[in-house]
Design a protein around this motif. Sequence first.
Motif, PDB file in Angstrom:
ATOM      1  N   LEU A  20      44.316  49.581  33.349  1.00 47.93           N
ATOM      2  CA  LEU A  20      45.537  50.210  33.777  1.00 47.93           C
ATOM      3  C   LEU A  20      46.736  49.422  33.667  1.00 47.93           C
ATOM      4  CD1 LEU A  20      44.058  51.413  37.232  1.00 47.93           C
ATOM      5  CD2 LEU A  20      45.075  52.820  35.367  1.00 47.93           C
ATOM      6  N   ARG A  21      46.835  48.093  33.707  1.00 45.16           N
ATOM      7  CA  ARG A  21      48.066  47.231  33.297  1.00 45.16           C
ATOM      8  C   ARG A  21      48.290  47.355  31.757  1.00 45.16           C
ATOM      9  NH1 ARG A  21      44.879  44.193  36.913  1.00 45.16           N
ATOM     10  NH2 ARG A  21      45.970  43.689  38.973  1.00 45.16           N
ATOM     11  N   GLU A  22      47.147  47.170  31.164  1.00 42.87           N
ATOM     12  CA  GLU A  22      47.389  47.612  29.482  1.00 42.87           C
ATOM     13  C   GLU A  22      48.124  48.878  29.241  1.00 42.87           C
ATOM     14  OE1 GLU A  22      43.468  47.019  27.933  1.00 42.87           O
ATOM     15  OE2 GLU A  22      43.393  44.770  28.718  1.00 42.87           O
ATOM     16  N   MET A  23      47.940  49.850  29.966  1.00 45.53           N
ATOM     17  CA  MET A  23      48.432  51.375  29.950  1.00 45.53           C
ATOM     18  C   MET A  23      50.020  51.124  30.464  1.00 45.53           C
ATOM     19  SD  MET A  23      45.237  53.676  31.190  1.00 45.53           S
ATOM     20  CE  MET A  23      43.652  53.599  30.275  1.00 45.53           C
ATOM     21  N   GLY A  24      50.168  50.022  31.005  1.00 44.45           N
ATOM     22  CA  GLY A  24      51.423  50.142  31.494  1.00 44.45           C
ATOM     23  C   GLY A  24      51.742  50.344  32.907  1.00 44.45           C
ATOM     24  N   LYS A  25      50.972  50.606  33.830  1.00 47.08           N
ATOM     25  CA  LYS A  25      50.632  51.115  35.087  1.00 47.08           C
ATOM     26  C   LYS A  25      50.933  50.051  35.994  1.00 47.08           C
ATOM     27  CE  LYS A  25      50.006  55.484  33.511  1.00 47.08           C
ATOM     28  NZ  LYS A  25      51.155  56.259  33.558  1.00 47.08           N
ATOM     29  N   ARG A  26      51.402  50.477  37.135  1.00 45.46           N
ATOM     30  CA  ARG A  26      51.638  49.512  38.155  1.00 45.46           C
ATOM     31  C   ARG A  26      50.552  49.300  39.235  1.00 45.46           C
ATOM     32  NH1 ARG A  26      57.379  50.908  41.337  1.00 45.46           N
ATOM     33  NH2 ARG A  26      55.984  52.898  41.761  1.00 45.46           N
ATOM     34  N   VAL A  27      49.883  48.029  38.914  1.00 46.93           N
ATOM     35  CA  VAL A  27      48.383  47.799  39.794  1.00 46.93           C
ATOM     36  C   VAL A  27      48.718  46.661  40.864  1.00 46.93           C
ATOM     37  CG1 VAL A  27      46.068  47.328  39.417  1.00 46.93           C
ATOM     38  CG2 VAL A  27      47.475  48.490  37.666  1.00 46.93           C
ATOM     39  N   LEU A  28      48.007  47.050  41.806  1.00 47.48           N
ATOM     40  CA  LEU A  28      48.014  45.902  42.814  1.00 47.48           C
ATOM     41  C   LEU A  28      46.418  45.768  43.218  1.00 47.48           C
ATOM     42  CD1 LEU A  28      50.538  46.610  45.723  1.00 47.48           C
ATOM     43  CD2 LEU A  28      50.518  44.639  44.255  1.00 47.48           C
ATOM     44  N   ASP A  29      46.067  44.338  43.367  1.00 47.41           N
ATOM     45  CA  ASP A  29      44.680  44.045  43.743  1.00 47.41           C
ATOM     46  C   ASP A  29      44.765  43.453  45.194  1.00 47.41           C
ATOM     47  OD1 ASP A  29      42.362  43.088  43.979  1.00 47.41           O
ATOM     48  OD2 ASP A  29      42.428  41.884  42.063  1.00 47.41           O
ATOM     49  N   CYS A  30      43.743  44.129  46.031  1.00 47.79           N
ATOM     50  CA  CYS A  30      43.958  43.756  47.483  1.00 47.79           C
ATOM     51  C   CYS A  30      43.139  42.460  47.459  1.00 47.79           C
ATOM     52  CB  CYS A  30      43.023  44.786  48.351  1.00 47.79           C
ATOM     53  SG  CYS A  30      44.091  46.252  48.475  1.00 47.79           S
ATOM     54  N   ASP A  31      42.414  41.905  46.502  1.00 50.66           N
ATOM     55  CA  ASP A  31      41.835  40.829  46.661  1.00 50.66           C
ATOM     56  C   ASP A  31      42.801  39.401  46.595  1.00 50.66           C
ATOM     57  OD1 ASP A  31      39.191  41.434  47.047  1.00 50.66           O
ATOM     58  OD2 ASP A  31      38.376  41.318  44.789  1.00 50.66           O
ATOM     59  N   ARG A  32      44.048  39.882  45.611  1.00 46.04           N
ATOM     60  CA  ARG A  32      45.154  39.067  45.377  1.00 46.04           C
ATOM     61  C   ARG A  32      45.929  38.906  46.664  1.00 46.04           C
ATOM     62  NH1 ARG A  32      41.760  38.494  42.071  1.00 46.04           N
ATOM     63  NH2 ARG A  32      41.360  36.929  43.845  1.00 46.04           N
ATOM     64  N   LEU A  33      46.053  40.080  47.535  1.00 45.22           N
ATOM     65  CA  LEU A  33      46.770  40.098  48.571  1.00 45.22           C
ATOM     66  C   LEU A  33      45.875  39.397  49.455  1.00 45.22           C
ATOM     67  CD1 LEU A  33      47.742  44.137  48.675  1.00 45.22           C
ATOM     68  CD2 LEU A  33      49.141  42.231  48.083  1.00 45.22           C
ATOM     69  N   TYR A  34      44.689  39.502  49.495  1.00 40.93           N
ATOM     70  CA  TYR A  34      43.855  38.665  50.511  1.00 40.93           C
ATOM     71  C   TYR A  34      44.037  37.040  50.190  1.00 40.93           C
ATOM     72  CZ  TYR A  34      40.052  36.726  53.222  1.00 40.93           C
ATOM     73  OH  TYR A  34      39.344  35.948  54.257  1.00 40.93           O
ATOM     74  N   ASP A  35      44.312  36.937  49.012  1.00 44.48           N
ATOM     75  CA  ASP A  35      44.718  35.330  48.546  1.00 44.48           C
ATOM     76  C   ASP A  35      45.715  34.868  49.554  1.00 44.48           C
ATOM     77  OD1 ASP A  35      42.417  35.198  47.016  1.00 44.48           O
ATOM     78  OD2 ASP A  35      43.530  35.478  45.016  1.00 44.48           O
ATOM     79  N   GLU A  36      46.916  35.908  49.434  1.00 45.50           N
ATOM     80  CA  GLU A  36      48.185  35.560  50.055  1.00 45.50           C
ATOM     81  C   GLU A  36      47.906  35.345  51.488  1.00 45.50           C
ATOM     82  OE1 GLU A  36      51.573  37.910  49.240  1.00 45.50           O
ATOM     83  OE2 GLU A  36      50.695  38.397  47.047  1.00 45.50           O
ATOM     84  N   VAL A  37      47.279  36.241  52.152  1.00 47.32           N
ATOM     85  CA  VAL A  37      46.819  36.079  53.592  1.00 47.32           C
ATOM     86  C   VAL A  37      45.917  34.878  53.797  1.00 47.32           C
ATOM     87  CG1 VAL A  37      44.944  37.069  55.352  1.00 47.32           C
ATOM     88  CG2 VAL A  37      46.459  38.674  53.665  1.00 47.32           C
ATOM     89  N   CYS A  38      45.119  34.340  52.953  1.00 44.41           N
ATOM     90  CA  CYS A  38      44.449  33.091  53.107  1.00 44.41           C
ATOM     91  C   CYS A  38      45.408  31.769  53.014  1.00 44.41           C
ATOM     92  CB  CYS A  38      43.337  33.044  51.956  1.00 44.41           C
ATOM     93  SG  CYS A  38      41.862  33.994  52.383  1.00 44.41           S
ATOM     94  N   ALA A  39      46.479  32.092  52.701  1.00 43.75           N
ATOM     95  CA  ALA A  39      47.429  30.882  52.783  1.00 43.75           C
ATOM     96  C   ALA A  39      48.444  31.022  53.905  1.00 43.75           C
ATOM     97  CB  ALA A  39      48.432  30.923  51.386  1.00 43.75           C
ATOM     98  N   GLN A  40      48.437  32.026  54.902  1.00 41.86           N
ATOM     99  CA  GLN A  40      48.942  32.092  55.851  1.00 41.86           C
ATOM    100  C   GLN A  40      48.419  31.104  57.146  1.00 41.86           C
ATOM    101  OE1 GLN A  40      49.050  36.123  56.989  1.00 41.86           O
ATOM    102  NE2 GLN A  40      50.283  36.801  55.191  1.00 41.86           N
ATOM    103  N   SER A  41      49.264  30.213  57.671  1.00 43.21           N
ATOM    104  CA  SER A  41      48.728  29.092  58.367  1.00 43.21           C
ATOM    105  C   SER A  41      48.129  29.689  59.659  1.00 43.21           C
ATOM    106  CB  SER A  41      49.760  28.142  58.550  1.00 43.21           C
ATOM    107  OG  SER A  41      51.021  28.830  59.498  1.00 43.21           O
TER     108      SER A  41
END
Length: 190
Positions: A20-41
């Motif tokens: 989808l990214r290669e097609m130029g679409k906007r993509v979010l990955d909940c696993d990457r969002l979880y990485d951000e959550v895992c950095a919250q103290s």
Amino acid sequence: MKIAVIGAIATGKSTIGEMLREMGKRVLDCDRLYDEVCAQSDYIASIERTFGAVRDGRIDRKALGDIVFGDPRRLAQLNALAHPRIKELLRARTAGDGDWYVEVSVYVGSGLEGFFDRVICAHCPIETRVQRLASRGLTREQALRRIVAQTPQETLIALADDLIDTSASKETTRARLKEIVQTVDNRAQS
């Protein structure tokens, strides 16, 4: 329009996201969002209190996985801590106009079921999934434990508007995805 890309573990959600990214679409990955959550103290502190899976001030994801996969009660505890935070980040990132494709690792029970306008489900045979997980360093037993701990693939298939069988070639997967994207694009223009 918000479009979920769901599927059981090792069914090719990330591959579809990359296409989808290669097609130029906007993509979010909940696993990457979880990485951000895992950095919250405060989240790290919650994981420490609940599971003890923190080393050197960081969440030990492997240890946490070993604790929760195979124990539905413990997995539910983790999901109750993580899902509201992921959903909050997801809402903020997808606010506004335009289409967003979102790779969702945990769809059923995450509170995201009504969030999306369309659902695409990646699927493939269990042995393909076991092989993919083995290539990530898991033993067969670990792979099967994670597969069994998640929502059955058949349940996810039943919730989908569109299906992509990822057991064939990447070219076949890409062709099917292009058909779906064309349908989404056509709906967005009408």
